[in-house]
Design an enzyme around this catalytic site. Structure first.
Site, PDB file in Angstrom:
ATOM      1  N   GLU A  71     -35.852 -14.605  81.752  1.00 46.55           N
ATOM      2  CA  GLU A  71     -36.245 -15.631  82.667  1.00 46.55           C
ATOM      3  C   GLU A  71     -34.812 -15.881  82.304  1.00 46.55           C
ATOM      4  OE1 GLU A  71     -37.071 -17.339  84.743  1.00 46.55           O
ATOM      5  OE2 GLU A  71     -39.204 -16.153  83.709  1.00 46.55           O
ATOM      6  N   ASP A  72     -33.737 -16.085  83.351  1.00 49.04           N
ATOM      7  CA  ASP A  72     -32.689 -16.753  83.837  1.00 49.04           C
ATOM      8  C   ASP A  72     -33.145 -17.768  84.064  1.00 49.04           C
ATOM      9  OD1 ASP A  72     -31.357 -14.269  82.330  1.00 49.04           O
ATOM     10  OD2 ASP A  72     -31.086 -13.877  84.687  1.00 49.04           O
TER      11      ASP A  72
END
Length: 196
Positions: A71-72
């Site tokens: 989950e950048d």
């Protein structure tokens, strides 16, 4: 962790252990050009494992968040914070991947590496449960600061208001890092709080 995972996928699908002895070049860190020097894929992975061990929160076997997990969008505004933060999902991926690679090393007769990985996985499991599962609920992220550990995406989270994160719950089950009881408890949390 992804190159080691891809290697495990390949060996598990083909049974081809000889790939560990294939010679592969490096890329120059500055220019990104392929180097003339080569080493075996096994040597490349040995370097990567050493890097994983080096990039842990001091005194633990928990790899730092660094440049993120799946989950950048969870990147902290202060990049220095990422060097003191751990993603439970990344720890679970590391545990699963290194455990799979340990099995490959056992099959290939690379006993020293297999033994080293068994110890590393045991330390990851212990530190994961000690630091990342407060109150029996896996935290999405943990920040190891001078005042102690601050949890995010967990019921103790006071900054984001988000109490649960699905990815570390499902990866905890998939990776085998959760005990059977932990898996059942997290499935119940998913059904109660994360199924819409």
């Amino acid at each position: 962790h992804w190159p080691i995972k891809a290697l495990c996928d390949y060996v598990e699908a083909t049974g081809d252990l000889s790939i560990l002895d294939e010679q592969v070049a490096y890329a120059d860190e500055e220019t990104k050009a392929i180097t003339a020097a080569t080493e075996t894929i096994f040597a490349h992975v040995e370097r990567q494992i050493a890097r994983i061990e080096q990039d842990c929160i001091p005194g633990t076997a928990l790899p730092v968040f660094a440049r993120g997990d799946w989950e950048d969008t969870l990147q902290p505004v202060d990049p220095a914070m990422a060097l003191h933060m751990v993603s439970a999902w990344t720890v679970e991926l590391a545990y699963q991947t290194l455990g799979r690679y340990r099995t490959i090393c056992e099959r290939a007769g690379r006993d020293a590496t297999a033994h080293r990985l068994a110890g590393l996985c045991a330390r990851i499991r212990a530190d994961f449960n000690r630091y990342l599962v407060p109150d029996g609920v896996v935290a999405g992220l943990a920040h190891f600061g001078p005042a102690g550990i601050e949890y995010f995406l967990h019921p103790r989270d006071r900054k984001t208001g988000v109490a649960y994160r699905l990815l570390p719950m499902t990866r905890g089950i998939i990776s085998g890092l959760f005990s059977g009881e932990q898996a059942r408890e997290h499935v119940a949390l998913i059904e109660r709080h994360l199924s819409f």
